[in-house]
Design an enzyme around this catalytic site. Structure first.
Site, PDB file in Angstrom:
ATOM      1  CG  ASP A 196      -1.018   3.018   8.492  1.00 17.73           C
ATOM      2  OD1 ASP A 196      -1.060   2.208   8.695  1.00 17.73           O
ATOM      3  OD2 ASP A 196       0.102   2.506   7.245  1.00 17.73           O
ATOM      4  CG  HIS A 263      -3.836   1.555   7.142  1.00 19.10           C
ATOM      5  ND1 HIS A 263      -3.372   0.306   8.075  1.00 19.10           N
ATOM      6  CD2 HIS A 263      -3.671   0.492   5.890  1.00 19.10           C
ATOM      7  CE1 HIS A 263      -2.700  -0.321   7.662  1.00 19.10           C
ATOM      8  NE2 HIS A 263      -3.324  -0.446   6.777  1.00 19.10           N
ATOM      9  CD  GLU A 326      -2.454  -4.689   5.375  1.00 21.80           C
ATOM     10  OE1 GLU A 326      -2.813  -4.974   5.233  1.00 21.80           O
ATOM     11  OE2 GLU A 326      -3.121  -3.689   5.881  1.00 21.80           O
TER      12      GLU A 326
END
Length: 776
Positions: A196, A263, A326
């Site tokens: 991440d 990420h 995301e």
């Protein structure tokens, strides 16, 4: 996928509440998850220390070892390997049992027989037998097991838990401990989130900087000198191969996740050439959504394929998770090279480019005999043929994907997100404040509503996700996982009506086993909460205190004391609201019929000073706002306290119903916290207050500004300013501060509003405690 052929009525018939004492001849054992079918037979079998265990097929040898290990921990008796002729417990192969995870367990007067056709079935049979052999707290004693025949197989083939090891690193022995206790309730999939923005945890030998650079970060600033200590860690490939073997022996497959194209800040920190715009950020030290993306060009795709080659060499399971969540596309939108790639590929937009990228990688994985799975954002540009979907933004992604003949795993937030708080108790550790109780989790059915029944076969199962932004220690990980994991274990194993009371009864012995296995189990559902009739001001103005005791999930008998001692099974039984003299402290805890405490004691002080004090978790959000997060003092704090409930969009808190006819002054304890939240396109939601001193102010107001749709209401009555404190320079002031002032005398109860106006370029502030001073 293996599905139960039995109807709900059988499940309902199996829910039998039994006392928390040794099982009697007529009892149905308290098993979790409840088996598909259980038939009570005549008589019992006694199993004592030294009883023999035989694995009559090599497939059962790991299960036999697990049985011995778990019984030693859960019951305190040592079973021993033995020949079949001398064994009390025999594991035998039976080709007639269909399904790798299916088993048949038979307890008769002459012994126990665990039959299966594959290694996972033997493991599940062994774990059911562990539960039969540890029905109570009589450690070290022989156990009398009722004669039963159990026919069992799971409802779903994917029963999973995701551990986020990227935000906070979890040592391998702690993961193994969790794997052990997953196996105890027949979960079979461990999803490891290995990369991440804040950390890259998987060793890639071809690209060593991924762990040399990307596995480490410096903490975010709370003011003062910039932190220099590094936080992080990573797993070597050999260590992970060992974890794979460890999990496989317990019937658990590991699904690795490398998150992309978003990420990706830790990746770009290590290798900026695989980023988009050529800059080199630090490894991320904030939580949320950040802009760094993978370069989707030939170099980036080749890089990912080389990483995947090493990943699949370590993890032999079918699925590889490639994130997809995301990924804000701003970097791609601003890159001439990426825009040229979109045009050359005749794609519609950046979402379509992500779909193309996922398809490229999915096709590559397919060529290696693997399957790609990703978060439901991979639907947005058109779902690639090679992909399966893990649906986290509700169930719609699962329904859409299954209707397109793609396999899906149900993992919807917030129900399946166990980093969310599990009660309204102020002593809950940090996490998102939206509460997901044990009852909420148990009520969830993994088969999504609205799905065409003909497509139900595409539902692989369900998974809980544990994101670790606010989980630093093994204690905090475990507190979030257990016991909510038991609800998933049951609902993904058997299709049956929800009987929460019966579930709680069967959960109690499993909680005891988990604790004996060395893990922390949250007692939030059973813990005693205290409530006053009306406001605290009403109590302070009256003569004496009336107090109600309750639980989120009623279980056991509440016992309480008033003399300062800890409650015991012989303490006074709570049966009705208490009438107390002011100044008494009530300590209370629930106990089962065997006298075992089901939660740690909680206390409530009825003294005037205590009633005038509220800690952060007892404050409320200002009008028009929500309390989004409960955060620690520093990003990597290992202590469970102090914690701070904050809304990062507006630093405003309310002391509700402050008795201004009773209170003459106040003391506010304040902490300065890191402003380390990646808000992406939500950045415009942050309220900027005009600071009239260099570092802003703390305003203490009687009443709060009226708000509508996130904006002040024009011409609304203005709050009364009780005090205004300039905030000191964060570079030199202590992180925790105290402000004291007086309050105007008013009748009755009024909300006190605490608003910080610090600049958005500086750390944020939160209230730790508000103590009002008595006018008397």
């Amino acid at each position: 996928m293996i599905r139960s052929a039995l109807g709900a009525s059988i499940g309902a018939a199996l829910v039998v509440a039994t006392p928390a004492t040794a099982q009697r001849d007529g009892d149905v054992p308290r098993l979790l998850p409840m088996p598909r079918s259980i038939t009570r037979g005549p008589g019992t079998l006694t199993v004592a220390a030294g009883s023999g265990v035989a694995a009559e097929t090599p497939l059962a040898e790991p299960a036999a070892r697990l049985l011995i290990d778990h019984v030693r921990t859960a019951r305190g008796i040592a079973l021993a390997p033995a020949d079949a002729a001398a064994a009390r417990v025999r594991f035998v192969a039976d080709a007639s049992i269909k399904g790798d995870e299916a088993y048949r367990l038979t307890v008769a007067r002459d012994g126990v027989r665990v039959a299966a056709s594959a290694a996972p079935g033997f493991v599940h049979g062994a774990m059911t037998l562990v539960q039969l052999l540890s029905p109570d707290a009589r450690l070290g004693q022989a156990v009398r097991v009722p004669a039963v025949t159990i026919e069992d197989s799971p409802r779903f083939g994917w029963r999973g838990l995701m551990l986020d090891t990227a935000r906070h690193f979890l040592p391998l022995p702690e993961i193994e401990k969790i794997v052990d206790q997953m196996a105890a309730v027949k979960l079979n999939t461990l999803h490891l989130h290995l990369s991440d923005d804040q950390g890259w945890r998987f060793e890639v030998k071809r690209y060593p900087k991924l762990t040399e650079v990307g596995a480490w970060r410096t903490p975010p600033s709370t003011g003062g000198a910039a932190p220099t200590q590094r936080y992080g860690g990573f797993y070597t490939q050999d260590e992970l191969r060992g974890l794979v073997r460890y999990a496989a022996e317990r019937g658990i497959t590991i699904v690795p996740e490398i998150d992309l194209p978003g990420h990706a800040q830790a990746l770009v920190a290590a290798y900026p050439e695989f980023g988009v715009l050529g800059d080199r950020p630090e490894t991320g030290n904030g939580w949320g959504i950040f802009p760094y993306l993978l370069n989707p060009g030939p170099e980036g795709v080749a890089f990912v394929k080389q990483v995947l080659d090493e990943l699949i060499d370590v993890f032999p399971g079918t699925y590889v998770h490639l994130g997809g969540d995301e990924a804000v596309k701003d970097q791609w939108e601003r890159s001439p090279a990426v825009q040229a790639q979109i045009k050359a590929l005749h794609l519609k937009d950046e979402n379509a480019l992500q779909s193309w990228l996922i398809d490229e990688l999915g096709t590559y994985l397919s060529s290696k005999g693997r399957r790609l799975i990703g978060w439901d954002e991979i639907l947005e540009g058109g779902l690639p043929p090679s992909a399966s979907v893990m649906s986290w933004r509700g169930e719609k992604g699962a329904v859409d994907a299954a209707n397109q003949n793609h396999d899906v795993v149900l993992s919807p937030a917030p129900t399946m997100y166990i980093n969310y708080l599990q009660s309204h108790h102020a002593d809950e550790p940090p996490g998102p404040i939206q509460v997901q109780t044990l009852a909420d989790t148990y009520a969830y059915d993994p088969m999504p509503k609205g799905l065409d029944p003909a497509k139900a076969g595409h539902v692989l199962g369900a998974q809980m996700n544990l994101w670790s932004e606010y989980l630093v220690t093994p204690y905090q990980y475990q507190h979030s996982i257990f016991p909510r994991l038991a609800a998933l274990a049951e609902n993904s194993w058997i299709e049956r009506p929800r009987d929460f009371a019966g579930f709680l009864t069967r959960l109690q012995p499993q909680v005891a086993r988990w604790k004996r296995g060395g893990v922390e189990v949250a007692d939030s559902a059973a813990a005693v909460a205290f409530a006053l009739p009306g406001s605290r001001g009403d109590t302070l103005r009256g003569n004496g205190v009336k107090l109600t005791l309750a639980q989120d999930a009623p279980q056991g008998t509440i016992r309480y004391t008033l003399d300062g001692s800890a409650p015991t099974p012989k303490s006074r039984r709570y049966a009705a609201p208490l009438s107390l003299a002011s100044g008494q402290t009530v300590r209370a805890a629930p106990f089962d019929t065997a006298g075992v405490a089901l939660a740690a004691p909680r206390a409530f002080d009825t003294g005037r000073e205590a009633l005038l004090t509220r800690v952060s978790g007892e404050l409320a959000a200002c009008p028009g706002e929500t309390r989004g997060l409960r955060v620690p003092l520093t990003a990597d704090a290992t202590a469970n306290t102090p914690t701070y409930d904050v809304n990062i969009f507006n630093l405003c808190s309310v002391y509700p119903a402050a008795p201004l006819d009773v209170a003459g002054g106040f003391t506010v304890e304040v902490a300065r916290l890191a402003r380390n939240h990646g808000l992406a396109h939500d950045v415009d939601k942050v309220r900027r207050h005009f600071n009239v001193t260099p570092h802003g102010e703390l305003l203490v107001m009687v009443g709060c500004p009226a708000m509508k749709d996130g904006k002040p209401v024009p011409d609304a009555p203005r709050p009364v300013i009780a005090a205004s404190f300039p905030l000191p320079d964060p570079a030199s002031a202590p992180q925790r501060q105290r402000f004291t002032g007086t309050l105007p005398a008013m009748e009755g109860d009024r909300d006190l509003c605490f608003q910080f106006t610090s600049p958005l370029t500086e750390p944020l502030y939160a209230i730790e405690r508000v103590s009002l001073t008595d006018r008397r």
